[in-house]
Design a protein around this motif. Structure first.
Motif, short mmCIF file in Angstrom:
data_model
loop_
_atom_site.label_atom_id
_atom_site.label_comp_id
_atom_site.label_asym_id
_atom_site.label_seq_id
_atom_site.Cartn_x
_atom_site.Cartn_y
_atom_site.Cartn_z
N HIS A 162 0.60 2.40 -9.13
CA HIS A 162 -0.51 1.48 -9.30
C HIS A 162 -1.77 2.31 -9.53
CE1 HIS A 162 -2.70 -2.28 -8.81
NE2 HIS A 162 -3.54 -1.68 -7.98
N ALA A 163 -2.66 1.87 -10.41
CA ALA A 163 -3.92 2.58 -10.65
C ALA A 163 -4.95 2.11 -9.62
CB ALA A 163 -4.42 2.32 -12.06
N TYR A 164 -5.37 3.01 -8.74
CA TYR A 164 -6.39 2.66 -7.75
C TYR A 164 -7.73 2.39 -8.42
CZ TYR A 164 -3.07 4.71 -4.37
OH TYR A 164 -1.97 5.02 -3.63
N GLY A 165 -7.92 2.95 -9.60
CA GLY A 165 -9.13 2.77 -10.39
C GLY A 165 -8.96 3.52 -11.69
N VAL A 225 -7.35 14.44 -6.08
CA VAL A 225 -7.71 14.37 -7.50
C VAL A 225 -6.41 14.30 -8.28
CG1 VAL A 225 -8.72 15.62 -9.46
CG2 VAL A 225 -9.90 15.58 -7.26
N GLU A 226 -6.37 13.43 -9.26
CA GLU A 226 -5.14 13.24 -10.01
C GLU A 226 -4.76 14.53 -10.75
OE1 GLU A 226 -3.24 9.84 -12.98
OE2 GLU A 226 -5.38 9.85 -12.51
N GLU A 227 -3.45 14.86 -10.73
CA GLU A 227 -2.99 16.12 -11.32
C GLU A 227 -3.32 16.20 -12.81
OE1 GLU A 227 1.08 18.83 -11.72
OE2 GLU A 227 1.05 17.03 -10.46
N ASP A 264 -9.33 15.02 -23.28
CA ASP A 264 -8.62 13.89 -23.88
C ASP A 264 -7.75 13.23 -22.81
OD1 ASP A 264 -9.70 14.54 -26.32
OD2 ASP A 264 -8.06 15.89 -26.81
N GLY A 265 -7.60 11.94 -22.91
CA GLY A 265 -6.73 11.24 -21.96
C GLY A 265 -7.39 9.97 -21.47
N ASP A 316 0.80 -1.22 0.00
CA ASP A 316 0.00 0.00 0.00
C ASP A 316 0.84 1.28 0.00
OD1 ASP A 316 0.95 0.16 2.60
OD2 ASP A 316 -0.99 -0.18 3.56
N LEU A 317 2.15 1.14 -0.14
CA LEU A 317 3.00 2.33 -0.29
C LEU A 317 2.96 2.90 -1.71
CD1 LEU A 317 6.22 1.28 1.69
CD2 LEU A 317 4.48 2.91 2.41
N LEU A 318 2.49 2.11 -2.68
CA LEU A 318 2.51 2.56 -4.06
C LEU A 318 1.52 3.70 -4.28
CD1 LEU A 318 4.00 -0.18 -4.31
CD2 LEU A 318 2.89 -0.47 -6.53
N ASN A 319 1.98 4.74 -4.96
CA ASN A 319 1.12 5.87 -5.29
C ASN A 319 0.24 5.55 -6.50
OD1 ASN A 319 1.82 7.67 -3.24
ND2 ASN A 319 3.62 8.38 -4.36
N HIS A 320 -0.78 6.39 -6.68
CA HIS A 320 -1.76 6.19 -7.75
C HIS A 320 -1.35 6.94 -9.01
CE1 HIS A 320 -5.61 6.32 -9.92
NE2 HIS A 320 -5.46 7.63 -9.99
N SER A 321 -1.60 6.32 -10.14
CA SER A 321 -1.44 6.99 -11.44
C SER A 321 -2.25 6.23 -12.48
CB SER A 321 0.04 7.03 -11.87
OG SER A 321 0.16 7.55 -13.18
N THR A 322 -2.99 6.98 -13.29
CA THR A 322 -3.65 6.37 -14.45
C THR A 322 -2.91 6.69 -15.73
OG1 THR A 322 -5.11 8.31 -14.61
CG2 THR A 322 -5.96 6.39 -13.43
#
Length: 485
Positions: free
Chosen positions: A221-224, A239-241, A253-254, A183-189
């Protein structure tokens, strides 16, 4: 990349699924959700540094992990992280802000703790839950519960059920799991590179790499992948940057370009828009157009704008209705939009036998146009209902401007916040909250604009279908029927 033995995960799979109802001895047993069982396990471990962690009787020490967890979480559950003035100003006008304010006003979290959570915690023997006064006070048990809620919300993992998961009463426990180190991994999509899996052989949790990793690259890791800004903020406290940047630019877009934060209307807001239509010249203009072009559908006499129709007493229509452009209008919203315009005899029939209507009700030209017009008015009022924000209350040094009347103000203010240099901690925290709130607001505005376009398209479809019916009836060609929604 990481392998965590099953015995080092904190979850509620081994705790009871049912527990006695506290109201009466004869009441049916209650069912504890997986979330409640995980929460009870976390609070149990917090109450004891050493705990017998598996069937073999080996001691598993979760103390170091528990001591590494934050004592506070920057989520909407924490009034210190999101005080009342920040919720009211920054999230004002949004569905999320409305929900948070209403939940705090009614004390929903405390009610949830007292009615459903605390009895289960006492049933499984969570330390500190035996004293009623201590458990229900401002501190003590409730504060530990609130902190545990935030911990599981921000750090818990869920998995798709599989054969290796423990079966219990016909259901498979698939989370939440608290996974130390993982659970140390940060979120990124935008640059996720990992997938969480469960080893079918021994139940171990493994975080694997989806691709080759560059030297020095952060492992994310993508939390969702399909979460809206409102869902991210409500669940994880951020909220993701990249999402905020797209919102500031108005370009969607994205990765999450298809994800739209739904908007919520109160029933009162919808009825107010219907009353505005009833009191306007729109019905008479529509009636004249129908007579001039030979629309086969009937135009009836409408009730007065404030006729006293109690359309909410049936209990079928909730206080709040949600809308999104990518799903059909809900039956509750359609019914609410149409009831104020029904002829008296039709309304009396509905009152005698209340029901909900599908989108087919919009097929009547007169009723459909009135209902669509009302929802467009409600959207306009909603767009004007977001409180204008000043730079100073968002953590920027210069004040004065509020952006009132400036259609692109929120976009430009968000862009300034994203580009502002980091300053002292207080201002930085305020800017962070403002960035998140503006991203939610702009996503919701996007939803409303997309919905408005959908309504205009539905109105044009009504015109085309009506013109086709006239032609089949021998009415000949007529000019296109258009009244601005």
């Amino acid at each position: 990349l990481i392998r965590l033995p099953a015995g080092l995960a904190l979850d509620g799979s081994n705790l009871p699924v049912t527990y006695p109802a506290p109201e009466a001895d004869t009441a049916a047993p209650r069912t504890a959700s997986p979330w409640l069982r995980c929460l009870a396990r976390l609070l149990t471990e917090e109450g004891s540094e050493l705990r017998d962690g598996d069937a073999d009787g080996r001691l598993t020490d979760f103390g170091p992990y528990l001591r590494s967890l934050p004592r506070t979480y920057d989520t909407l559950l924490d009034k210190a992280a999101w005080p009342e003035n920040a919720v009211n100003r920054l999230l004002g006008g949004t569905a999320l802000g409305r929900m948070v304010s209403e939940d705090r006003r009614r004390g929903v979290l405390r009610q949830r703790y007292g009615l459903g959570v605390r009895p289960y915690l006492g049933h499984v023997g969570v330390p500190g839950e035996g004293d009623k006064d201590e458990g229900e006070g401002e501190g003590g048990g409730f504060e530990a519960f609130r902190r545990a809620c935030a911990c599981i919300s921000t750090r818990g993992f869920h998995l798709e059920p599989d054969a290796s998961s423990r079966q219990e009463e016909g259901a498979t426990y698939s989370g939440p799991f608290l996974l130390p180190y993982i659970d140390l991994l940060n979120h990124s999509t935008s640059s996720p590179c990992t997938t969480l899996r469960r080893d079918p052989a021994d139940g171990a949790f493994t975080m694997i790499a989806e691709r080759s990793l560059l030297q020095g690259e952060e492992v994310c890791h993508a939390y969702g992948t399909d979460l809206t800004s409102a869902q991210l903020l409500q669940t994880f406290g951020f909220v993701e940057e990249g999402t905020a940047l797209r919102a500031s630019e108005g370009s969607w877009d994205g990765v999450n370009s298809g994800t739209v934060t739904p908007a919520t209307f109160s029933a009162g807001e919808v009825l107010k828009a219907c009353q505005s239509v009833l009191g306007s010249t729109y019905p008479s203009e529509l009636r004249a157009l129908m007579a001039r072009t030979g629309v086969p559908d009937e135009a009836w006499d409408l009730p007065p704008a404030h006729g006293g129709r109690d359309v909410l007493s049936s209990g079928l229509i909730p206080d709040d209705v949600m809308v999104a452009p990518d799903v059909p209008l809900s039956e509750e919203l359609l019914t609410l939009l149409c009831l104020p315009f029904l002829p008296d005899d039709a309304y009396a029939e509905w009152k005698a036998d209340p029901c909900l209507w599908t989108e087919e009700v919009l097929g009547d030209y007169f009723l459909g146009k009135l209902a669509l017009r009302s929802l467009v008015l409600a959207i306009g009022s909603k767009m004007e209902g977001y409180p204008p924000l000043r730079p100073l209350e968002c953590g920027l040094g210069d004040g004065g401007q509020s952006g009132e009347g400036d259609r692109d103000w929120d976009n430009r203010l968000l862009a300034r916040l994203l580009n502002a240099p980091h300053a002292e901690e207080g201002g930085g925290q305020l800017r962070k909250r403002a960035i998140y709130a503006l991203a939610v607001r702009l996503e919701e505005k996007r939803c409303l604009n997309m919905l408005k376009k959908k309504l205009v398209d539905l109105a044009e479809e009504l015109d085309e279908e009506s013109a086709g019916e006239e032609k089949e009836a021998g009415g000949g060609d007529h000019p296109t029927k258009k009244i601005r929604l």
